[in-house]
Each structure stands twice: as C-alpha cells, then as structure tokens.
Write an enzyme that holds these catalytic residues in place. Structure first.
Site, short mmCIF file in Angstrom:
data_model
loop_
_atom_site.label_atom_id
_atom_site.label_comp_id
_atom_site.label_asym_id
_atom_site.label_seq_id
_atom_site.Cartn_x
_atom_site.Cartn_y
_atom_site.Cartn_z
N SER A 74 1.79 17.34 64.17
CA SER A 74 1.06 16.88 63.00
C SER A 74 -0.17 17.75 62.77
O SER A 74 -0.94 18.01 63.68
CB SER A 74 0.64 15.42 63.20
OG SER A 74 0.07 14.89 62.03
N GLY A 93 5.51 23.41 71.91
CA GLY A 93 4.57 22.95 70.91
C GLY A 93 3.23 23.64 71.01
O GLY A 93 2.99 24.66 70.36
N GLY A 152 7.48 19.91 77.05
CA GLY A 152 6.27 19.60 77.81
C GLY A 152 5.81 20.72 78.70
O GLY A 152 6.51 21.09 79.65
N PRO A 162 7.67 19.56 66.45
CA PRO A 162 6.90 19.01 65.33
C PRO A 162 5.49 18.69 65.81
O PRO A 162 5.32 18.01 66.82
CB PRO A 162 7.67 17.74 64.95
CG PRO A 162 8.37 17.34 66.22
CD PRO A 162 8.68 18.61 66.95
N CYS A 197 5.16 10.26 69.61
CA CYS A 197 3.75 10.54 69.32
C CYS A 197 2.84 9.55 70.05
O CYS A 197 3.01 8.33 69.93
CB CYS A 197 3.49 10.48 67.83
SG CYS A 197 1.77 10.86 67.40
#
Length: 317
Positions: free
Chosen positions: A13, A218, A195, A11, A94
């Site tokens: 943002s 990510g 990561g 996820p 986050c």
C-alpha cells in the site's frame, strides 16, 4: 495461471502504484500485484480506489482486494474483472492497525469461518482466478494458515501466498521460512513464500526451506524497483544509470497523478533512492529534494545527489 519467472513483486500500500509496477515489470519481475484496493470503496466509486485499480501496459493484471463483508468483496471482484483484472488476490495478511481495525486484512485470520465465506463469495462472483495472501496466523498461539489454506483450496482458491510472520509480529524479528512448509504439505495449488527476501541467496533458501513454488519480495524493492527482476536473473542496473531510473520514476508519477498529488506521493520513493544510493548526502540537500514543490528542481537535485553518490563510492549496498 502462468508467469514468466518465479519472483513476484508484493502488493504494498502506497508503494506498488502503476508507475512502480511498470518499472518492476520492465526490469523483469515475474508477476506484479496492485496496491490493496478496499472493496467497499471500489463499489462506492472512490477516486483513490480507481487509481489503484488501473492496469499498466502488460498482463496479467493482478488486483488485490481487501474487505470484511462477503457481498462487498464479491461486487468489487466483479468490477475489477470487468475493468481488466486477470487475477483477484484476497488480502488476509495486512497487519496495519487501520486495516485490522476494520476487521479485514490479517484480522480475518481470527475468524476462519467468516473468512471462508468471504473467499467462497469472491470465487463464485468471477470467472477469473482468485488467490489468497495471508500470514502464519494471528499470533504464535493461533498458527492456522495451514487449515485456512486447505479449506481455501477446497473453496476454489488457485494460489496461496504466505508471509512467514504472524500478525502480532508485524515486521519484527525474522520471517519463519520453515513454518511456511506446513502450508505446502496440505495444498496442491501453487504456493508463494514471502518475508525478508533481500538477496538471490535468500530467494533460494526460502524456496528450499518452505517448499514453495515462487518467492515474493516487497520491502527489498523499495528504492530498487528493478530488484525483483534481478533476483529472477536479470542484470543489475549500472550504478551510473540509477539517477536516470529514479528521475524517470519521478516523472512517471507526475504523469500518473498530476503535479500536486505526485510531489506528495513521490517523497517516500525519493527517500528510499537517497538512503540506498546517496547515504552521505547532507541533511540540508536531502531536505531540499524532499520538500521542494518544483518538479524541475527536484529532478535536477536528484540527478546531482545520485550522480555524486556514484562518484564518491559510498552508496549503500
């Protein structure tokens, strides 16, 4: 809880909106997660929260919620479940100042007892699986992910994701894949490691060193919505197809957001495509793509820039 492979799209943002998730899924990601949805905003019925909650045309639909108060999280989880969520993910990872300033995200790792109360309330509120994403700890002097994960499993959490940095590291330095293993040793539910995963070798190494069951990627997917699928074994898109993918992505955003909003939201994505696949593009040409408010002009210029990048052979790896 079953997934089609062991590579999960993180996820992010402002990144993993519905168009991005649809592309990632089409290209073979094993599981995709929505952008972070603020629990209080969802309960208060804000347009942005509903936009982030929307499901794409595939299952499972995994919704990430963030918040500080247990009752807001519980209510938001109910709303998400009632509107098609198959899995609720709790954000305790986050590191953004705006998020931790509201005492949510990774700030919850500074108050494990409060965090566990929030987790318990969310689990009790819904009949679907609830999962947890967090970091190693707040800083190097408070590595408490193993303890929180153990207690979270006892409270009903069915999967844990660990990003191998502390909050204070933000995204600096390298993620500590070995440190994630301490969580593996104290929980029996599935573990996802996250990561600094960029390559298939990275994915293999993080799994080996952490003992995790799956890997989450990510930032390595920015400008490459197909990359999670590639790490899972799907074919890399042909270089001559990149322009088609980027323009399709742009048009999907136009359809989803409407022209005025999409043009603004798309700029970061267009920038990532250009950085990766047309790094030699002149500054004026790039500025023309990034600042134009004419969708047809943007699409035409994007085609030209990315096709030229393919021809000159100077695109980034």
């Amino acid at each position: 809880m079953s997934v089609r492979n062991r590579v999960v799209l993180a996820p992010m943002s402002g990144v993993t909106d519905m168009p991005f998730r649809e592309l990632a899924w089409r290209f073979g990601a094993g599981l995709v997660v929505t952008e972070m949805v603020a629990s209080r905003e969802l309960v208060n019925d804000t347009a942005e929260s509903w936009s982030r909650l929307k499901a794409a045309g595939f299952r499972p639909h995994m919704v990430q919620l963030a918040g500080r108060e247990a009752h807001w999280m519980a209510e938001a989880a109910k709303i998400a479940a009632d509107h098609g969520a198959d899995i609720i993910d709790i954000n305790m990872g986050c590191p953004a100042k705006k998020v931790i300033g509201g005492y949510s995200g990774s700030a919850l790792m500074r108050d494990p007892d409060h965090a566990l109360g929030l987790i318990e309330a969310t689990v009790k509120a819904v009949d679907i699986p609830v999962t947890l994403k967090m970091r190693l700890g707040w800083d190097e002097n408070s590595i408490n992910a193993p303890d929180i994960a153990r207690r979270a499993e006892a409270s009903g959490i069915q999967l844990v994701t660990i990003h191998g940095r502390t909050r204070m590291q933000f995204y600096e330095g390298r993620a500590d894949w070995d440190a994630i293993r301490a969580v593996r040793e104290v929980i029996s539910v599935p573990l996802i490691a996250n990561g600094d995963v960029e390559t298939a070798h990275d994915a293999q190494e993080i799994l080996r060193r952490s003992g995790a069951d799956a890997v989450m990627i990510g930032r390595g997917c920015q400008g490459r919505p197909w990359h999670a699928g590639v790490l899972a074994g799907a074919a890399e898109p042909r270089r001559e197809d990149i322009a088609d993918i980027a323009v399709e992505h742009y048009r999907m955003m136009l359809d989803f957001y409407g022209e005025a909003v999409a043009i603004r939201h798309a700029r970061k994505h267009l920038g990532w495509y250009l950085e990766r696949f047309a790094p030699a593009l002149a500054g004026t040409e790039k500025a023309g793509i990034m600042t134009s408010r004419d969708p047809r002009e943007v699409a035409a210029r994007l085609y030209h820039a990315l096709d030229a990048g393919a021809l000159d052979g100077r695109e980034a790896a």
